[in-house]
Design a protein around this motif. Sequence first.
Motif, PDB file in Angstrom:
ATOM      1  N   SER A   1     -46.222 -24.003   2.467  1.00  0.00           N
ATOM      2  CA  SER A   1     -47.330 -23.321   1.798  1.00  0.00           C
ATOM      3  C   SER A   1     -48.603 -24.145   1.745  1.00  0.00           C
ATOM      4  N   ASN A   2     -48.476 -25.463   1.554  1.00  0.00           N
ATOM      5  CA  ASN A   2     -49.673 -26.292   1.459  1.00  0.00           C
ATOM      6  C   ASN A   2     -50.462 -26.314   2.766  1.00  0.00           C
ATOM      7  N   VAL A   3     -49.739 -26.430   3.871  1.00  0.00           N
ATOM      8  CA  VAL A   3     -50.407 -26.440   5.169  1.00  0.00           C
ATOM      9  C   VAL A   3     -51.021 -25.077   5.460  1.00  0.00           C
ATOM     10  N   MET A   4     -50.313 -23.997   5.135  1.00  0.00           N
ATOM     11  CA  MET A   4     -50.862 -22.672   5.372  1.00  0.00           C
ATOM     12  C   MET A   4     -52.124 -22.452   4.540  1.00  0.00           C
ATOM     13  N   ALA A   5     -52.113 -22.921   3.289  1.00  0.00           N
ATOM     14  CA  ALA A   5     -53.309 -22.797   2.454  1.00  0.00           C
ATOM     15  C   ALA A   5     -54.475 -23.563   3.070  1.00  0.00           C
ATOM     16  N   PHE A   6     -54.170 -24.725   3.626  1.00  0.00           N
ATOM     17  CA  PHE A   6     -55.205 -25.521   4.284  1.00  0.00           C
ATOM     18  C   PHE A   6     -55.775 -24.784   5.491  1.00  0.00           C
ATOM     19  N   LEU A   7     -54.891 -24.245   6.330  1.00  0.00           N
ATOM     20  CA  LEU A   7     -55.338 -23.541   7.532  1.00  0.00           C
ATOM     21  C   LEU A   7     -56.124 -22.281   7.183  1.00  0.00           C
ATOM     22  N   ALA A   8     -55.815 -21.669   6.033  1.00  0.00           N
ATOM     23  CA  ALA A   8     -56.498 -20.451   5.615  1.00  0.00           C
ATOM     24  C   ALA A   8     -57.790 -20.736   4.854  1.00  0.00           C
ATOM     25  N   LYS A   9     -58.176 -22.009   4.754  1.00  0.00           N
ATOM     26  CA  LYS A   9     -59.353 -22.432   3.990  1.00  0.00           C
ATOM     27  C   LYS A   9     -59.197 -22.081   2.512  1.00  0.00           C
TER      28      LYS A   9
ATOM     29  N   ILE B  49     -49.726 -16.474  10.911  1.00  0.00           N
ATOM     30  CA  ILE B  49     -50.565 -15.331  11.293  1.00  0.00           C
ATOM     31  C   ILE B  49     -51.564 -14.995  10.190  1.00  0.00           C
ATOM     32  N   VAL B  50     -51.082 -14.922   8.962  1.00  0.00           N
ATOM     33  CA  VAL B  50     -51.967 -14.600   7.835  1.00  0.00           C
ATOM     34  C   VAL B  50     -53.008 -15.693   7.631  1.00  0.00           C
ATOM     35  N   ALA B  51     -52.601 -16.961   7.780  1.00  0.00           N
ATOM     36  CA  ALA B  51     -53.549 -18.064   7.624  1.00  0.00           C
ATOM     37  C   ALA B  51     -54.653 -17.984   8.668  1.00  0.00           C
ATOM     38  N   ALA B  52     -54.287 -17.676   9.908  1.00  0.00           N
ATOM     39  CA  ALA B  52     -55.294 -17.562  10.973  1.00  0.00           C
ATOM     40  C   ALA B  52     -56.245 -16.405  10.692  1.00  0.00           C
ATOM     41  N   TRP B  53     -55.701 -15.295  10.171  1.00  0.00           N
ATOM     42  CA  TRP B  53     -56.550 -14.138   9.853  1.00  0.00           C
ATOM     43  C   TRP B  53     -57.504 -14.449   8.710  1.00  0.00           C
ATOM     44  N   LEU B  54     -56.994 -15.090   7.655  1.00  0.00           N
ATOM     45  CA  LEU B  54     -57.854 -15.428   6.522  1.00  0.00           C
ATOM     46  C   LEU B  54     -58.915 -16.446   6.894  1.00  0.00           C
ATOM     47  N   ALA B  55     -58.548 -17.382   7.778  1.00  0.00           N
ATOM     48  CA  ALA B  55     -59.507 -18.424   8.170  1.00  0.00           C
ATOM     49  C   ALA B  55     -60.734 -17.827   8.851  1.00  0.00           C
ATOM     50  N   ARG B  56     -60.573 -16.659   9.468  1.00  0.00           N
ATOM     51  CA  ARG B  56     -61.694 -16.005  10.154  1.00  0.00           C
ATOM     52  C   ARG B  56     -62.545 -15.164   9.212  1.00  0.00           C
TER      53      ARG B  56
END
Length: 345
Positions: free
Chosen positions: A139-147, A323-330
């Motif tokens: 979760s921590n890495v995903m939160a990071f990738l999602a900004k 996938i969700v992290a990449a979408w949120l990051a955009r």
Amino acid sequence: MLEATKSPTSLLKPSTDTGVPANPALAAEARIARVAVTVFPILVVLAGVAGFLLPGAFKPLAPGVPYLLGIIMFCMGLTLTPPDFASVAKRPWAVVLGIVAHYVIMPGAGWVIAVGLHLEPELAVGLILVGCAPSGTASNVMAFLAKGDVALSVAVASVSTLIAPVVTPLLVLFLAGSFLDIDAGGMVLDIVKTVLLPVIAGLLARLFLRKLVARVLTALPWASAVVISLIVAIVVAGSASKIVAAGGIVFLAVVLHNGFGLGLGYLAGKLGRLDDKARRALAFEVGMQNSGLAATLATAHFSPLAALPSAVFSLWHNVSGAIVAAWLARRPLRDAERPAPSRGA
């Protein structure tokens, strides 16, 4: 943090509004974490296939699963620092909201899905057990990738793990007791031995052996990926004979469970009037479970079949999370929507 251990959480903490560490060394280590998260689902798939095709090679390793999890949780402790816990005192409302959302949404969703899909008792208990586990380790890495708000993510993950010896067995007893007999006392002891004590030992090592620990931090995501993949192979091997019949319904249950967690976690942050970065963090803290712990408890207290939802969740939540992290990051952050509450958040 990968599936059963955090990726170096202190290395992922952003020092700029863009969510990217200002220190080049930290940025490099964050890139390592991103690569590990990308490769991890592939390793889990390969491990699952190996466990299914070669059950005889992995079944004998089943007694070692608690020790494997203990090693990983020790690695999690190595990534924690005092500021991780100080952030709890600085923003209690956001952390408490994340903890409550995690331990209400996922256990409840697991029960609703198990009943709605008419899962057989072992699978129902396994799914509910996943929902009652502490926060997922990627979760921590995903939160990071999602900004998202990485500091909040670390705080919620850490606290949910530390209180798991009490909260997880009680929730499993309450929600799954109608399906199978639950040994809540035994679960408490197992979680203390495989989660709490190793995490504390890792934290102490981080405090007193800083130079030595600093040398191995970048290897922790990879170590986590390999060990959790081995756990998945062992779990799949134990239920290989029933996977063909149960695999489809288990996959559907896991996808629904994870989807509810991600969506309702974000909604909880919105209802709690947190900013967009915090909402993104809560989405992953609620939707991503420590399925390594759930698999260990299911194998020890129930059956290999009960551990199957944990094995599937281990794969799927990393795929969906990425996938969700990449979408949120955009998507642009909407921090200016409304002021943050003044209750310590």
